[in-house]
Motif scaffolding. Structure first.
Motif, PDB file in Angstrom:
ATOM      1  N   ALA A 175       2.597   0.065  -0.300  1.00 17.38           N
ATOM      2  CA  ALA A 175       1.250   0.487   0.088  1.00 17.38           C
ATOM      3  C   ALA A 175       0.309  -0.703   0.249  1.00 17.38           C
ATOM      4  CB  ALA A 175       0.693   1.458  -0.953  1.00 17.38           C
ATOM      5  N   ASP A 176       0.558  -1.783  -0.500  1.00 21.85           N
ATOM      6  CA  ASP A 176      -0.273  -2.978  -0.355  1.00 21.85           C
ATOM      7  C   ASP A 176      -0.083  -3.613   1.019  1.00 21.85           C
ATOM      8  OD1 ASP A 176      -1.205  -2.693  -2.970  1.00 21.85           O
ATOM      9  OD2 ASP A 176       0.504  -3.805  -3.779  1.00 21.85           O
ATOM     10  N   ILE A 177       1.150  -3.600   1.495  1.00 24.68           N
ATOM     11  CA  ILE A 177       1.420  -4.153   2.830  1.00 24.68           C
ATOM     12  C   ILE A 177       0.751  -3.300   3.886  1.00 24.68           C
ATOM     13  CG2 ILE A 177       3.246  -4.694   4.483  1.00 24.68           C
ATOM     14  CD1 ILE A 177       5.062  -5.337   2.185  1.00 24.68           C
ATOM     15  N   ARG A 178       0.854  -1.995   3.738  1.00 24.97           N
ATOM     16  CA  ARG A 178       0.207  -1.085   4.677  1.00 24.97           C
ATOM     17  C   ARG A 178      -1.308  -1.305   4.678  1.00 24.97           C
ATOM     18  NH1 ARG A 178       0.894   1.905   9.237  1.00 24.97           N
ATOM     19  NH2 ARG A 178      -0.736   3.486   9.349  1.00 24.97           N
ATOM     20  N   SER A 179      -1.883  -1.440   3.493  1.00 27.88           N
ATOM     21  CA  SER A 179      -3.324  -1.655   3.386  1.00 27.88           C
ATOM     22  C   SER A 179      -3.736  -2.979   4.022  1.00 27.88           C
ATOM     23  CB  SER A 179      -3.737  -1.632   1.910  1.00 27.88           C
ATOM     24  OG  SER A 179      -5.092  -1.936   1.754  1.00 27.88           O
ATOM     25  N   SER A 180      -2.908  -3.995   3.861  1.00 32.19           N
ATOM     26  CA  SER A 180      -3.207  -5.301   4.455  1.00 32.19           C
ATOM     27  C   SER A 180      -3.217  -5.227   5.976  1.00 32.19           C
ATOM     28  CB  SER A 180      -2.181  -6.332   3.983  1.00 32.19           C
ATOM     29  OG  SER A 180      -2.346  -7.557   4.650  1.00 32.19           O
ATOM     30  N   ALA A 181      -2.225  -4.534   6.551  1.00 33.36           N
ATOM     31  CA  ALA A 181      -2.166  -4.406   8.009  1.00 33.36           C
ATOM     32  C   ALA A 181      -3.367  -3.628   8.536  1.00 33.36           C
ATOM     33  CB  ALA A 181      -0.859  -3.716   8.407  1.00 33.36           C
ATOM     34  N   GLU A 182      -3.739  -2.550   7.856  1.00 31.56           N
ATOM     35  CA  GLU A 182      -4.889  -1.755   8.304  1.00 31.56           C
ATOM     36  C   GLU A 182      -6.193  -2.537   8.169  1.00 31.56           C
ATOM     37  OE1 GLU A 182      -4.621   1.697   5.877  1.00 31.56           O
ATOM     38  OE2 GLU A 182      -3.242   2.753   7.247  1.00 31.56           O
ATOM     39  N   LYS A 183      -6.300  -3.348   7.125  1.00 31.95           N
ATOM     40  CA  LYS A 183      -7.511  -4.150   6.948  1.00 31.95           C
ATOM     41  C   LYS A 183      -7.690  -5.133   8.100  1.00 31.95           C
ATOM     42  CE  LYS A 183      -9.754  -7.419   3.808  1.00 31.95           C
ATOM     43  NZ  LYS A 183      -9.643  -8.191   2.543  1.00 31.95           N
ATOM     44  N   ILE A 184      -6.599  -5.767   8.521  1.00 32.67           N
ATOM     45  CA  ILE A 184      -6.674  -6.689   9.657  1.00 32.67           C
ATOM     46  C   ILE A 184      -7.091  -5.945  10.916  1.00 32.67           C
ATOM     47  CG2 ILE A 184      -5.302  -8.193  11.151  1.00 32.67           C
ATOM     48  CD1 ILE A 184      -3.621  -8.909   8.697  1.00 32.67           C
ATOM     49  N   LEU A 185      -6.509  -4.771  11.122  1.00 32.32           N
ATOM     50  CA  LEU A 185      -6.839  -3.970  12.304  1.00 32.32           C
ATOM     51  C   LEU A 185      -8.307  -3.581  12.312  1.00 32.32           C
ATOM     52  CD1 LEU A 185      -5.993  -2.310  14.829  1.00 32.32           C
ATOM     53  CD2 LEU A 185      -5.473  -0.427  13.247  1.00 32.32           C
ATOM     54  N   TYR A 186      -8.810  -3.063  11.204  1.00 32.57           N
ATOM     55  CA  TYR A 186     -10.175  -2.541  11.156  1.00 32.57           C
ATOM     56  C   TYR A 186     -11.231  -3.648  11.049  1.00 32.57           C
ATOM     57  CZ  TYR A 186      -7.691   1.820  10.247  1.00 32.57           C
ATOM     58  OH  TYR A 186      -6.857   2.889  10.334  1.00 32.57           O
TER      59      TYR A 186
END
Length: 367
Positions: A175-186
């Motif tokens: 979930a941390d990896i997923r959150s990191s990718a979404e943070k970069i996107l947003y």
């Protein structure tokens, strides 16, 4: 590493923290923030690199957890390259495709492929492996659980170590990896985001679709955007950074201060010189005092012209913010700045000598 480099560094070396002041990553960040006004591009590149590091750490912890949970597997993995290839080879080297070797690029692809497989099929592999282990236990008693094939069920037959949030060895969850990718996107990529950067529309659409629709979070999602940003910085910002830090040691604000001081010094020298001529002051040796305003004026004007303060460079300092300095530790840059400083000082002395001799030899005429 830097002591063996008899040349200016590349952008990739700077971003990889392989250089020393005044051409290190910190100096490049200050330059992008204060002079280039495009620090968001650098922050995006660094955040994507951090995302890659997060993924590597996740895979490394995953492998460690699998081997700890399956002692028989860890014994066989010591002598088997194939059994650890799926995870060991997922620890890539340099992420930039233009500077990394073929092996590094292959490892990057393996890391992303593993993370995609982990996201889509890991639970299925675990369930299938547990069923096969149960069947082998009923039929053969104590068969070894290890396998030389990383795709076999025995290799992934242990529970998902990231599912146990209380595991002592766990530091990063999926979930941390997923959150990191979404943070970069947003943060950087969506229209109207907090620190939106300008990228081609096809690249933005592909990243948004991969993360929001396909559910991907592997580093390969950002490859095109990262390469585009790298090339943009290399083309538009990095040459100016090298001119500013490797060929000079002043920021624009300090350079303008020296311009004003130089003009005042030259004005003072000419004003004093003409006063001595038209007042016909004796003795003429007093005109030699003109060396003081002229040397200050010429020195400051030359420092402004070349964005290089020779005395400060010979002392081993470079300015990164107004009134704030750093030691010059990059050997090649230090030699380059010293050579340019000596040349500027010689040129200053020649110009000052010409001006002083000119005013000293002009006959006086009292008005």
């Amino acid at each position: 590493m830097s002591s063996e480099r008899n040349r200016l560094p590349t952008l990739f070396e700077v971003l990889s923290r392989r250089t020393l002041p005044p051409v290190d990553l910190f100096a490049f960040y200050i330059y992008m923030r204060d002079q280039q006004r495009s620090v968001d591009y650098l922050d995006f590149w660094l955040d994507v690199a951090q995302h890659m590091s997060l993924c590597r750490h996740y895979v490394r912890e995953l492998r460690r957890s699998v081997l700890v949970s399956t002692p028989d597997l860890s014994k066989e993995a010591v002598g088997s390259h194939r059994s650890s290839a799926l995870l060991d080879d997922s620890m890539p080297g340099p992420s930039n495709r233009r500077d990394g070797s073929f092996e590094d690029r292959t490892n990057d692809q393996r890391l992303s492929a593993f993370l995609r497989a982990d996201s889509l099929n890991f639970d299925q592999f675990i369930e299938q492996g547990n069923r096969e282990d149960s069947q082998r236990g009923r039929h053969s008693g104590s068969l070894p659980r290890g396998s030389n094939d990383p795709s076999s069920s025995a290799f992934l037959s242990t529970p998902d170590p990231m599912a146990d949030q209380t595991s002592p060895s766990q530091t990063i969850a999926r979930a941390d990896i997923r959150s990191s990718a979404e943070k970069i996107l947003y943060t950087y990529l969506l229209q109207g985001s907090e620190r939106e950067i300008v990228l081609p529309e096809p690249i933005l659409s592909a990243i948004a679709n991969a993360i929001e629709v396909d559910g991907r979070d592997d580093p390969e999602v950002f490859d095109e955007a990262k390469d585009y940003v790298f090339q943009a910085m290399e083309r538009d910002a990095f040459p100016g950074f090298l001119r500013s830090r490797a060929l000079g040691n002043l920021i624009p604000a300090s350079s303008m201060v020296r311009l004003m001081m130089g003009l005042l010094g030259i004005f003072a020298g000419f004003w004093a010189g003409f006063c001595m001529i038209f007042l016909d002051l004796e003795p003429k040796l007093n005109r030699l005092w003109l060396i003081l305003p002229f040397i200050v004026g010429v020195y400051m004007l030359m420092a402004h012209q070349y964005s290089l303060d020779p005395v400060m460079a010979l002392l081993g300092y470079s300015e990164y913010e107004f009134g704030r300095f750093m030691r010059i530790k990059e050997p090649y840059v230090g030699v380059l700045l010293s050579q340019r400083s000596i040349w500027i000082l010689v040129l200053c002395l020649i110009i000052v000598a010409c001006l002083v001799v000119l005013f000293a030899l002009v006959p006086g005429k009292r008005l």
